[in-house]
Design a protein around this motif. Structure first.
Motif, PDB file in Angstrom:
ATOM      1  N   LEU A  10      -7.596   9.722 -48.563  1.00 43.45           N
ATOM      2  CA  LEU A  10      -6.319   9.462 -48.605  1.00 43.45           C
ATOM      3  C   LEU A  10      -5.745  11.213 -47.864  1.00 43.45           C
ATOM      4  O   LEU A  10      -4.725  11.116 -46.643  1.00 43.45           O
ATOM      5  CB  LEU A  10      -6.236  10.400 -50.105  1.00 43.45           C
TER       6      LEU A  10
ATOM      7  N   ASN B  56      -6.921   9.617 -43.694  1.00 42.59           N
ATOM      8  CA  ASN B  56      -5.617   8.625 -43.194  1.00 42.59           C
ATOM      9  C   ASN B  56      -4.150   9.027 -43.769  1.00 42.59           C
ATOM     10  O   ASN B  56      -3.748   8.310 -42.946  1.00 42.59           O
ATOM     11  CB  ASN B  56      -5.871   7.208 -43.906  1.00 42.59           C
ATOM     12  N   ASN B  57      -3.929  10.138 -44.244  1.00 43.49           N
ATOM     13  CA  ASN B  57      -2.759   9.822 -44.517  1.00 43.49           C
ATOM     14  C   ASN B  57      -2.197  11.231 -44.683  1.00 43.49           C
ATOM     15  O   ASN B  57      -1.130  11.601 -43.746  1.00 43.49           O
ATOM     16  CB  ASN B  57      -2.469   9.422 -45.934  1.00 43.49           C
ATOM     17  N   LEU B  58      -3.098  12.551 -45.023  1.00 42.91           N
ATOM     18  CA  LEU B  58      -2.005  13.856 -44.337  1.00 42.91           C
ATOM     19  C   LEU B  58      -2.323  14.609 -42.547  1.00 42.91           C
ATOM     20  O   LEU B  58      -1.702  14.483 -42.200  1.00 42.91           O
ATOM     21  CB  LEU B  58      -3.189  14.599 -45.508  1.00 42.91           C
TER      22      LEU B  58
ATOM     23  N   PHE C 257      -9.635  -1.598 -45.381  1.00 44.20           N
ATOM     24  CA  PHE C 257      -8.497  -1.211 -45.458  1.00 44.20           C
ATOM     25  C   PHE C 257      -7.688  -1.029 -43.472  1.00 44.20           C
ATOM     26  O   PHE C 257      -6.767  -1.710 -42.963  1.00 44.20           O
ATOM     27  CB  PHE C 257      -7.879   0.706 -45.195  1.00 44.20           C
TER      28      PHE C 257
ATOM     29  N   PHE D  69      -7.717  -3.508 -52.346  1.00 40.99           N
ATOM     30  CA  PHE D  69      -7.845  -1.921 -51.853  1.00 40.99           C
ATOM     31  C   PHE D  69      -6.704  -1.324 -52.024  1.00 40.99           C
ATOM     32  O   PHE D  69      -5.959  -0.471 -52.113  1.00 40.99           O
ATOM     33  CB  PHE D  69      -8.751  -2.079 -50.848  1.00 40.99           C
ATOM     34  N   SER D  70      -5.506  -2.346 -50.812  1.00 40.63           N
ATOM     35  CA  SER D  70      -4.283  -1.976 -50.966  1.00 40.63           C
ATOM     36  C   SER D  70      -3.166  -1.143 -52.068  1.00 40.63           C
ATOM     37  O   SER D  70      -2.528  -0.575 -51.909  1.00 40.63           O
ATOM     38  CB  SER D  70      -3.566  -2.549 -49.523  1.00 40.63           C
TER      39      SER D  70
ATOM     40  N   LEU E 266      -4.107   1.797 -53.897  1.00 43.12           N
ATOM     41  CA  LEU E 266      -4.020   3.426 -53.714  1.00 43.12           C
ATOM     42  C   LEU E 266      -3.033   3.321 -53.029  1.00 43.12           C
ATOM     43  O   LEU E 266      -2.596   4.366 -52.452  1.00 43.12           O
ATOM     44  CB  LEU E 266      -5.122   3.573 -52.203  1.00 43.12           C
TER      45      LEU E 266
ATOM     46  N   PHE F  57       0.017   6.404 -53.974  1.00 39.94           N
ATOM     47  CA  PHE F  57      -1.348   7.821 -54.170  1.00 39.94           C
ATOM     48  C   PHE F  57      -0.917   7.889 -52.319  1.00 39.94           C
ATOM     49  O   PHE F  57      -0.215   9.004 -52.332  1.00 39.94           O
ATOM     50  CB  PHE F  57      -2.505   7.306 -53.608  1.00 39.94           C
ATOM     51  N   GLN F  58      -0.639   6.705 -51.368  1.00 39.02           N
ATOM     52  CA  GLN F  58      -0.270   7.176 -50.184  1.00 39.02           C
ATOM     53  C   GLN F  58       0.658   7.640 -50.032  1.00 39.02           C
ATOM     54  O   GLN F  58       0.819   8.381 -48.497  1.00 39.02           O
ATOM     55  CB  GLN F  58      -1.239   5.975 -49.400  1.00 39.02           C
TER      56      GLN F  58
ATOM     57  N   MET G  34       1.078  11.306 -50.186  1.00 39.48           N
ATOM     58  CA  MET G  34      -0.015  12.334 -49.701  1.00 39.48           C
ATOM     59  C   MET G  34       1.150  12.678 -48.098  1.00 39.48           C
ATOM     60  O   MET G  34       0.827  13.320 -47.683  1.00 39.48           O
ATOM     61  CB  MET G  34      -1.133  11.866 -49.127  1.00 39.48           C
ATOM     62  N   ASN G  35       1.745  11.263 -48.248  1.00 43.99           N
ATOM     63  CA  ASN G  35       2.027  10.844 -46.408  1.00 43.99           C
ATOM     64  C   ASN G  35       3.060  12.147 -46.989  1.00 43.99           C
ATOM     65  O   ASN G  35       3.460  13.112 -45.616  1.00 43.99           O
ATOM     66  CB  ASN G  35       2.884   9.747 -46.397  1.00 43.99           C
TER      67      ASN G  35
ATOM     68  N   LEU H  86       3.442  14.382 -49.231  1.00 48.72           N
ATOM     69  CA  LEU H  86       2.486  16.013 -48.640  1.00 48.72           C
ATOM     70  C   LEU H  86       2.385  15.735 -47.067  1.00 48.72           C
ATOM     71  O   LEU H  86       2.690  17.696 -46.788  1.00 48.72           O
ATOM     72  CB  LEU H  86       1.664  16.695 -49.196  1.00 48.72           C
ATOM     73  N   GLY H  87       2.584  15.877 -45.915  1.00 51.19           N
ATOM     74  CA  GLY H  87       2.538  15.453 -44.896  1.00 51.19           C
ATOM     75  C   GLY H  87       2.627  16.446 -43.886  1.00 51.19           C
ATOM     76  O   GLY H  87       3.483  16.917 -43.169  1.00 51.19           O
TER      77      GLY H  87
ATOM     78  N   ILE I 122       2.784   3.406 -43.332  1.00 52.42           N
ATOM     79  CA  ILE I 122       1.955   4.899 -44.651  1.00 52.42           C
ATOM     80  C   ILE I 122       1.251   5.569 -44.393  1.00 52.42           C
ATOM     81  O   ILE I 122       0.632   6.521 -45.208  1.00 52.42           O
ATOM     82  CB  ILE I 122       2.229   3.858 -46.442  1.00 52.42           C
ATOM     83  N   SER I 123       0.086   5.186 -43.615  1.00 55.42           N
ATOM     84  CA  SER I 123      -1.575   5.060 -43.539  1.00 55.42           C
ATOM     85  C   SER I 123      -1.196   4.636 -42.274  1.00 55.42           C
ATOM     86  O   SER I 123      -1.856   3.217 -41.724  1.00 55.42           O
ATOM     87  CB  SER I 123      -2.688   4.271 -44.418  1.00 55.42           C
ATOM     88  N   LYS I 124      -2.297   5.688 -41.313  1.00 51.65           N
ATOM     89  CA  LYS I 124      -2.813   5.255 -39.731  1.00 51.65           C
ATOM     90  C   LYS I 124      -4.138   5.052 -40.042  1.00 51.65           C
ATOM     91  O   LYS I 124      -4.504   6.642 -40.392  1.00 51.65           O
ATOM     92  CB  LYS I 124      -2.387   6.507 -39.032  1.00 51.65           C
TER      93      LYS I 124
ATOM     94  N   LYS J 271      -1.033   0.562 -41.389  1.00 50.31           N
ATOM     95  CA  LYS J 271      -0.502   0.412 -42.509  1.00 50.31           C
ATOM     96  C   LYS J 271       1.316   0.205 -42.177  1.00 50.31           C
ATOM     97  O   LYS J 271       1.670   1.504 -42.091  1.00 50.31           O
ATOM     98  CB  LYS J 271      -1.053   0.611 -43.938  1.00 50.31           C
TER      99      LYS J 271
END
Lengths: 172, 282
Positions: free
Chosen positions: A16, A19-21, A65, B43-44, B47, B50-51, B54-55, B57-58, B126-128, B138
């Protein structure tokens, strides 16, 4: 705390974070390879078997992923975990020098493997360009992250290993 | 009594077993996409929440860093600006007139940039893919929202990529800057065909490869490049970018060039998904 649960938590957290933060912060162009750090620190502390398994599942998660073909990253991370597992016997664990050196070597190996399978085989031949513009920055970032993360991760893993040993003893 | 050491396996044997599993997985997933999708979907789904956290937060961290940086900049600039204010006041009136003119132009641009034929849905990234080698990401909608593989992705009014796999609530997008991914394209004004290909090394300069241009074709600097009618995956007429370099090849038959994409890929946040699919048969 049982080992598998602990490892699963660490892998998920690293994934996480990576890939996210980090990917969400546009200031950082190159993202450090945190899953790799987790893999080789585990291998370094707990031996090749744990390192291999942690590497395998980290890579599998990445594959699941984003990967085109599942198993590509799993293979690379697993191999790195395996090789690093043998280094734990030869270096002191309490100093950060050896892990940083290992992180540099591991990330170099990682970059070269990805280049070889993902790019060279498609006819992208300019290895030096890729080396300078992609592999080196990633290596530097990963080494920096290793400096920061190593000590806390070491403490955590040692505690986890100890408690799992203790619970194992209780049953004997 | 429970025995803890039920079995003991040598590290090298485990290594070989895992290696075999990897090879098997690679082989089976490159032949059979159904398996890939089922693994990815599992998996997606787990997760995803959570993602999203986190995003956020980022974004927050980036916002904080950004605002501190801004503060220093602003303090420095404040002094300079005080001096400039007087001068600017005079110019202000003149600019206001020009601004009105600009608004009219923008209105005009908007009309030409719209794609009225296509149905679009917005989605959040949501996620790179953090790996520094490939460019996929994603988005937070999937097959439940009616998405399917092959749908085109727009951002900033230009082509950003294409959906390459779909799970229940997420989809994976491969962007046009991904190394080796090609788009059949043409010059918007002359209709001359070309091929736009992602190249990881050129990406450092923020550019893409343009190849397969006939030497006599009318493509030159700052030409607008759009997707071609002949593309099998992309809808026609989507803006890709503008030509920035062009050179004749050594074979004297074709030209190659570089293109600056219309989309700013380092700052992607929300995208538009065109739910109209390109029809290649029937």
């Amino acid at each position: 705390m049982r080992k598998p649960v602990f490892y699963a938590c660490v892998i998920a957290a690293a994934f996480l974070l990576q890939n996210n933060l980090f990917a969400a912060i546009p200031l950082i162009q190159t993202t450090p390879n945190i899953l790799l750090v987790v893999t080789f620190v585990t291998a370094f502390i707990a031996g090749p078997k744990d390192g291999m398994l942690v590497g395998f599942f980290s890579g599998l998660l990445l594959d699941a992923f984003f990967g085109g073909s599942v198993g590509f990253y799993a293979m690379i991370y697993m191999a790195i975990g395996y090789v690093n597992g043998f280094c734990g016997n030869y270096f002191y664990r309490d100093f950060v020098t050896a892990p940083v050196l290992l992180s540099v070597l591991s990330d170099l190996a990682f970059g070269i493997l990805v280049y070889f399978f993902g790019f060279l085989l498609r006819g992208r031949l300019a290895f030096m360009d890729y080396f300078i513009s992609i592999i080196i920055p990633e290596v530097v970032y990963t080494a920096l992250i290793t400096c920061v993360v190593y000590k806390p991760l070491l403490k955590l893993e040692e505690r986890a290993l100890e408690s799992s040993k203790r619970s194992a003893k209780r049953f004997v | 009594m429970k025995r803890r050491r039920r079995f003991h396996i040598q590290p090298k044997h485990l290594f070989l077993i895992l290696l075999a599993i990897c090879v098997l997985l690679i082989a089976s997933t490159s032949y059979n996409t159904f398996m890939t999708h089922s693994i990815q979907g599992g998996f997606s789904t787990v997760l995803l929440p959570f993602q999203k956290g986190m995003n956020r937060l980022g974004g927050l961290v980036y916002g904080k860093i950004g605002s501190i940086k801004e503060l220093y900049g602003v303090m420095e600039e404040n002094q300079k600006l005080q001096e400039e204010i007087g001068e600017l006041r005079r110019e202000n009136t003149r600019y206001q007139l020009q601004l009105k003119e600009l608004a009219t132009y923008k209105e005009l641009l908007k009309i030409t940039d719209e794609y009225p034929d296509y149905d679009m849905v917005g989605a959040h990234i949501i996620s790179k893919n953090s790996g520094n080698w490939f460019s996929t990401f994603k988005i937070d909608k999937g097959s439940r929202d009616g998405f399917s593989v092959g749908m085109n992705i727009l951002a900033d009014g230009g082509l950003a990529g294409i959906i390459t796999s779909v799970e229940a609530h997420t989809s994976t997008v491969t962007s046009i800057i991904d190394d080796g991914r090609s788009v059949a394209a043409m010059a918007a004004s002359s209709g001359a065909p070309c091929m736009v290909t992602g190249n990881r090394l050129l990406l450092q300069e923020g550019k893409l490869d343009v190849t397969h241009i006939d030497k006599d074709d009318d493509i030159d600097l700052s030409y607008k490049i759009v997707t071609s009618n002949t593309s099998s995956e992309y809808l026609p007429g989507l803006l890709i970018g503008y030509i920035s370099d062009i050179d004749k090849d050594t074979n004297n038959l074709t030209k190659t060039g570089k293109l600056v994409p219309a989309v700013n890929f380092s700052r992607l946040d929300t995208v538009m998904v065109i739910t109209t699919l390109k029809r290649t048969e029937g």
